[in-house]
Scaffold this motif. Structure first.
Motif, short mmCIF file in Angstrom:
data_model
loop_
_atom_site.label_atom_id
_atom_site.label_comp_id
_atom_site.label_asym_id
_atom_site.label_seq_id
_atom_site.Cartn_x
_atom_site.Cartn_y
_atom_site.Cartn_z
N VAL A 139 8.37 1.00 3.62
CA VAL A 139 9.29 1.13 2.46
C VAL A 139 8.74 0.08 1.25
O VAL A 139 8.57 -0.96 1.73
CB VAL A 139 10.74 1.10 3.03
CG1 VAL A 139 11.31 1.95 4.04
CG2 VAL A 139 11.21 -0.16 3.41
N ASP A 140 9.30 0.56 0.19
CA ASP A 140 9.02 -0.22 -0.78
C ASP A 140 10.26 -1.51 -0.97
O ASP A 140 9.95 -2.47 -1.48
CB ASP A 140 8.81 0.61 -2.28
CG ASP A 140 7.64 1.43 -2.25
OD1 ASP A 140 6.79 1.07 -1.64
OD2 ASP A 140 7.89 2.39 -2.91
N ALA A 154 3.04 -9.74 9.41
CA ALA A 154 2.42 -8.59 8.25
C ALA A 154 3.46 -8.28 7.25
O ALA A 154 3.38 -7.76 6.20
CB ALA A 154 1.79 -7.54 8.86
N GLY A 155 4.89 -8.69 7.61
CA GLY A 155 5.93 -8.36 6.94
C GLY A 155 7.28 -8.36 7.37
O GLY A 155 7.43 -8.87 8.46
N ASP A 156 8.22 -7.91 6.66
CA ASP A 156 9.75 -7.99 7.37
C ASP A 156 10.18 -6.52 7.73
O ASP A 156 9.48 -5.62 7.28
CB ASP A 156 10.75 -8.25 6.19
CG ASP A 156 10.31 -9.79 5.89
OD1 ASP A 156 9.64 -10.37 6.47
OD2 ASP A 156 10.69 -10.19 4.58
N ALA A 157 10.94 -6.60 8.85
CA ALA A 157 11.32 -5.24 9.40
C ALA A 157 12.86 -5.27 9.91
O ALA A 157 13.30 -6.52 10.04
CB ALA A 157 10.54 -4.90 10.70
N SER A 158 13.48 -3.92 9.71
CA SER A 158 14.69 -3.77 10.18
C SER A 158 14.75 -2.66 11.03
O SER A 158 13.93 -1.66 10.94
CB SER A 158 15.69 -3.49 8.68
OG SER A 158 15.89 -4.61 8.36
N PHE A 159 15.53 -2.77 12.03
CA PHE A 159 15.20 -1.79 13.26
C PHE A 159 16.93 -1.11 13.19
O PHE A 159 17.74 -1.46 13.09
CB PHE A 159 15.18 -2.33 14.64
CG PHE A 159 13.63 -2.73 15.09
CD1 PHE A 159 13.02 -2.13 15.96
CD2 PHE A 159 13.32 -3.84 14.49
CE1 PHE A 159 12.03 -2.39 16.04
CE2 PHE A 159 12.05 -4.51 14.61
CZ PHE A 159 11.34 -3.78 15.40
N LEU A 185 13.81 3.33 15.24
CA LEU A 185 13.03 3.48 14.01
C LEU A 185 13.01 2.16 13.37
O LEU A 185 14.00 1.47 13.20
CB LEU A 185 13.46 4.37 13.24
CG LEU A 185 12.53 4.90 12.13
CD1 LEU A 185 11.23 5.28 12.58
CD2 LEU A 185 13.17 5.86 11.05
N ALA A 186 11.82 1.52 13.04
CA ALA A 186 11.67 0.20 12.21
C ALA A 186 11.40 0.82 10.87
O ALA A 186 10.36 1.47 10.59
CB ALA A 186 10.92 -0.64 12.74
N LEU A 187 12.05 0.12 9.78
CA LEU A 187 11.67 -0.18 8.40
C LEU A 187 11.10 -1.24 8.15
O LEU A 187 11.68 -2.04 8.37
CB LEU A 187 13.04 0.18 7.69
CG LEU A 187 14.04 1.52 8.00
CD1 LEU A 187 15.35 1.53 7.23
CD2 LEU A 187 13.16 2.75 7.71
N TRP A 188 9.89 -0.95 7.40
CA TRP A 188 9.02 -2.42 7.14
C TRP A 188 8.61 -2.44 5.81
O TRP A 188 8.13 -1.44 5.26
CB TRP A 188 7.94 -2.10 8.12
CG TRP A 188 6.92 -3.07 7.82
CD1 TRP A 188 6.76 -4.36 8.67
CD2 TRP A 188 5.62 -3.10 7.73
NE1 TRP A 188 5.78 -5.02 8.33
CE2 TRP A 188 4.90 -4.32 7.70
CE3 TRP A 188 4.91 -2.14 6.86
CZ2 TRP A 188 3.66 -4.73 7.32
CZ3 TRP A 188 3.59 -2.38 6.48
CH2 TRP A 188 2.81 -3.68 6.65
N LYS A 189 8.56 -3.72 5.48
CA LYS A 189 8.33 -4.09 3.97
C LYS A 189 7.15 -4.96 4.16
O LYS A 189 7.17 -5.90 4.59
CB LYS A 189 9.28 -4.62 3.19
CG LYS A 189 8.94 -5.23 2.03
CD LYS A 189 8.50 -4.36 0.95
CE LYS A 189 8.29 -4.97 -0.41
NZ LYS A 189 7.33 -3.86 -1.53
N ARG A 190 5.88 -4.53 3.64
CA ARG A 190 4.51 -5.13 3.77
C ARG A 190 4.79 -6.46 2.94
O ARG A 190 5.50 -6.49 2.12
CB ARG A 190 3.45 -4.21 3.22
CG ARG A 190 1.96 -5.11 3.27
CD ARG A 190 1.00 -4.10 2.45
NE ARG A 190 1.18 -2.68 3.05
CZ ARG A 190 0.22 -2.15 4.02
NH1 ARG A 190 -0.52 -3.01 4.68
NH2 ARG A 190 0.29 -0.96 4.48
N ALA A 191 4.19 -7.49 3.73
CA ALA A 191 4.45 -8.96 3.18
C ALA A 191 3.49 -8.98 1.75
O ALA A 191 2.32 -8.12 1.56
CB ALA A 191 3.65 -10.10 4.01
N ALA A 192 3.79 -9.59 0.81
CA ALA A 192 2.84 -9.78 -0.48
C ALA A 192 1.48 -10.18 -0.23
O ALA A 192 1.24 -11.22 0.79
CB ALA A 192 3.50 -10.84 -1.34
#
Length: 116
Positions: A67-68, A93-98, A107-114
């Motif tokens: 996700v963005d 590699a980024g942050d996630a919420s389950f 399901l995990a929603l994931w935001k890629r690390a900068a």
């Protein structure tokens, strides 16, 4: 983005046994990095999934959706009936919420690390 599914975790109570199974049954190469064991398919250089230790309220395969905007995606999921299991977990590699969808699937929603 060609597919929003970008990663898969196999969450369970016996990571070593699961990793051995995946390695022996499918030929996937394991690489233990501490909190998880990366799995790489034969002939590939990058992992596509990992086995992980148990997580309260989650077992089995968990797909990750990129996700963005993680907070906005979590709130949108909540507004549409998702149960929030864990928020803003830091990963390699980024942050996630389950979340758990209204049908009960994790399901995990994931935001890629900068810079990734």
């Amino acid at each position: 983005m060609p597919s929003p599914f970008v990663w898969f975790d196999n969450v369970g109570g016996n990571r070593a046994a699961t990793t051995d199974f995946m390695t022996n049954a499918f030929g996937w190469a394991p690489k233990d990095i501490g909190p998880m064991t990366f799995l790489t398919a034969e002939g590939e250089s990058m992992p596509f999934a990992a086995t992980t230790d148990a997580m309260e309220g989650v077992t089995g395969w968990v797909p990750y959706l990129e996700v963005d905007d993680l907070p906005a995606a979590v709130e949108n999921a909540r507004e549409h009936g998702a149960e929030i299991i864990a928020e803003n977990l830091k990963g390699p590699a980024g942050d996630a919420s389950f979340i758990r969808d209204p049908g009960g699937a994790p399901l995990a929603l994931w935001k890629r690390a900068a810079g990734m």
